[in-house]
Design an enzyme around this catalytic site. Structure first.
Site, PDB file in Angstrom:
ATOM      1  N   GLU A   1       0.749  -1.141   0.072  1.00  0.00           N
ATOM      2  CA  GLU A   1       0.225   0.138  -0.049  1.00  0.00           C
ATOM      3  C   GLU A   1       0.863   1.312   0.033  1.00  0.00           C
ATOM      4  O   GLU A   1       0.571   2.453   0.244  1.00  0.00           O
ATOM      5  CB  GLU A   1      -1.020  -0.154   1.085  1.00  0.00           C
ATOM      6  CG  GLU A   1      -1.775  -1.306   1.292  1.00  0.00           C
ATOM      7  CD  GLU A   1      -2.717  -1.499   0.160  1.00  0.00           C
ATOM      8  OE1 GLU A   1      -2.794  -0.534  -0.898  1.00  0.00           O
ATOM      9  OE2 GLU A   1      -3.619  -2.094   0.171  1.00  0.00           O
TER      10      GLU A   1
ATOM     11  N   HIS B   1     -11.915  -3.258   3.104  1.00  0.00           N
ATOM     12  CA  HIS B   1     -10.538  -3.137   3.113  1.00  0.00           C
ATOM     13  C   HIS B   1     -10.364  -2.871   4.525  1.00  0.00           C
ATOM     14  O   HIS B   1      -9.856  -3.737   5.238  1.00  0.00           O
ATOM     15  CB  HIS B   1      -9.958  -2.353   2.120  1.00  0.00           C
ATOM     16  CG  HIS B   1      -8.379  -2.096   2.264  1.00  0.00           C
ATOM     17  ND1 HIS B   1      -7.756  -1.876   0.931  1.00  0.00           N
ATOM     18  CD2 HIS B   1      -7.522  -2.497   3.017  1.00  0.00           C
ATOM     19  CE1 HIS B   1      -6.587  -2.337   1.305  1.00  0.00           C
ATOM     20  NE2 HIS B   1      -6.467  -2.432   2.493  1.00  0.00           N
TER      21      HIS B   1
END
Length: 221
Positions: A75, A157
């Site tokens: 990420e 998420h």
């Protein structure tokens, strides 16, 4: 080691372990970053917080390039982009905290059911639209949800919280997760009443000088 800054590396490791101890992440889930000169330091991909060593922390420059023995968290893009776009932010914490993730999977932003929602910078905590993890598309959605905010949920998420420091970002992540749990519990009974916009404006104004010396909550016993 490129982009050394050893104290920041140790601080990031301590923060990652604290986030795990607080129950906001488990295993290798989640990631943290801190601004470091012309770039950032970020936790690596695929390592648990307990196993981290200073050399495992990855330096990413302003162009999004890195080198070293470890790959950055998958990420890294939204960490890089948030820090690039938001000079007010010095650290980013991403977690898969349980109640925040439940609401994110239900498509439920957190409205102003409680005045403490203002801690995230506005009268709600938005949800960034879903995109595959680690993609530029997810980063764009995160930036949109973070506009004018210090935290957001990510659909299907988890959650992002930011702060001027790692301590502040973790404190906000704890607060967002607490709000997510409270909101979820309200929903088991009924839709809670939402505070009006003018009241949230008053709260936001008061929060400009609130909590400067607040202490991070202790981990649960």
């Amino acid at each position: 080691m490129p982009g050394s800054r050893i104290a920041l590396r140790h601080g990031l490791i301590d923060a990652a372990r604290q986030v795990t101890t607080l129950g906001l992440n488990k295993g290798t889930a989640g990631n943290l970053s801190v601004r470091a000169g012309d770039g950032l330091l970020i936790t690596p991909s695929g390592l648990q917080a307990a196993d981290l060593r200073p050399n495992d922390i990855v330096f990413i420059d302003s162009e999004g390039e890195w080198r070293g023995p470890r790959k950055p968290s998958s990420e890294w893009r939204f960490h890089h982009d948030i820090l690039a776009e938001r000079p007010d932010v010095g650290a980013v914490v991403h977690t898969h905290a349980p109640f925040s993730t439940v609401l994110a999977c239900l498509g439920r932003p957190i409205p102003a059911f409680h005045y403490m929602v203002a801690m995230a910078g506005g009268n709600d905590i938005r949800i960034g639209a879903y995109a595959t993890f680690g993609t530029a598309e997810l980063s764009r959605h995160a930036l949109a949800a973070m506009e004018g905010r210090k935290a957001c949920l990510l659909a299907h998420h988890g959650m992002i919280a930011t702060g001027r420091t790692l301590k502040a970002a973790i404190k906000l992540a704890v607060e967002v997760e607490e709000l997510a749990e409270q909101y979820w519990r309200c929903l088991q009974i009924a839709e809670p009443e939402i505070l009006p916009a003018d009241e949230m404006e008053r709260v936001l104004e008061k929060f400009k000088t609130y909590g400067d010396n607040a202490q991070l909550p202790s981990p649960p016993a």
